[in-house]
Motif scaffolding. Sequence first.
Motif, PDB file in Angstrom:
ATOM      1  N   SER A  76      15.754 -17.703  14.889  1.00 44.13           N
ATOM      2  CA  SER A  76      14.654 -16.756  14.734  1.00 44.13           C
ATOM      3  C   SER A  76      13.841 -16.729  16.011  1.00 44.13           C
ATOM      4  O   SER A  76      13.304 -17.750  16.432  1.00 44.13           O
TER       5      SER A  76
ATOM      6  N   SER B   3       9.284 -17.693   7.200  1.00 38.09           N
ATOM      7  CA  SER B   3      10.206 -17.672   6.065  1.00 38.09           C
ATOM      8  C   SER B   3      11.572 -18.189   6.498  1.00 38.09           C
ATOM      9  O   SER B   3      12.123 -17.733   7.500  1.00 38.09           O
TER      10      SER B   3
ATOM     11  N   ALA C 193      14.155 -17.688   4.734  1.00 32.93           N
ATOM     12  CA  ALA C 193      15.119 -16.713   4.222  1.00 32.93           C
ATOM     13  C   ALA C 193      15.494 -15.679   5.275  1.00 32.93           C
ATOM     14  O   ALA C 193      16.669 -15.335   5.442  1.00 32.93           O
ATOM     15  N   ASP C 194      14.496 -15.188   6.022  1.00 33.39           N
ATOM     16  CA  ASP C 194      14.777 -14.141   6.999  1.00 33.39           C
ATOM     17  C   ASP C 194      14.240 -14.457   8.398  1.00 33.39           C
ATOM     18  O   ASP C 194      14.425 -13.664   9.326  1.00 33.39           O
TER      19      ASP C 194
ATOM     20  N   LYS D 238      11.225 -14.479   9.475  1.00 30.76           N
ATOM     21  CA  LYS D 238      10.052 -13.705   9.880  1.00 30.76           C
ATOM     22  C   LYS D 238       8.770 -14.511   9.701  1.00 30.76           C
ATOM     23  O   LYS D 238       8.660 -15.340   8.800  1.00 30.76           O
TER      24      LYS D 238
END
Length: 359
Positions: free
Chosen positions: A94, A126, A128-129, A131
Amino acid sequence: MTKTLSTLALLIATTLTGCAAHHDAAPVPAAQKTAPAAAQTGIIKRELADGLYEMALNPKGDALYVASAEGFKDVQGGVIYKLDPATLKSRGRSHTDLKNFALAISPDGQTLYVTNSLDGGISAISTADGKVKKRLMFTERNKEGYPFGAREILLHDGLLYVGGVGEPGVIWVVNADTLTLKKTIKNAGQWVTGLLWSEQTGRLYAANGGGEILVINPRNNRIEKRWKPLGNKPALLLNMAEDKATGRLFVTDNSKAKTTLVLDINTGALIRSLPVGDSLAVKFNAARHELYITQRESGKLLSLDATTLAVKRSWDLPPHPNSLLLSADGQTLYVTVKQPFNKDHSTNGPDSVVRIALQ
């Protein structure tokens, strides 16, 4: 970078779990033999990226996250790397607009909390993504006008405790769900460096660059005690670990005292000062009854018997072993290994992540 590093910011940038000064390496006791990481059994080493600092394991044990500030010369932002904890192979990354240093992870594994030290803030990311979900920027500024560096971060019972590098330093108490500031603990000494929650005493402990250990009552967020274990001797205390069964607190200093202190966690009394040389990160392993210490300048990782505090084993991890992370079962140890900084804040190559099987 788009702005010049201040003195305090540079302290954080170069040594999240270390000290900016360079010293001659202190030798490991002669009886302990070491070999390069590539030749040592049970070790996986991966060169990953510039600016690696702290790590966090998903509570399920299926993902290892590594905070990266990336480069400090002409590089904007950072990265959170997601690795396979068994092989260290990449499983995701990320990219973030701010640089990343210390890490904590929520009990459900859905949120990473990261310090953006140079900008004086923290972010909730997060898993999960990847972000940024929320962000909190602190308002304190030093005499040069730069933000207090948000250095160490600790998550306990829905609250984030964040050490602020200032003179005097502060500790911010933040609601982990909303990322709102609940309290600022002021007058925490010169540079708040390490933070530890004691399971035995139910207190928060903070180390600082003035050689102090602060004992903080979490019910009212007040500093109850200020210990100075080395008295008037110079000390820049850094990281801490607890042996809750014996009530011992281990505190490192790789800069001035160049030792690991063993304190009574209830009284602050100095039990021993270990002659292991420059001591940086420290972890206590109750499952194996061992203590682990990185030696930044010596380029070594030490394993000590937790009863005798004698060195059992050492690993060569040059040039600068930095942060430590222990798996929940106590059978795997992760280490970030940093490259030295050049005068222009660049490095000669990427930092590494090392996985050590302790069985």
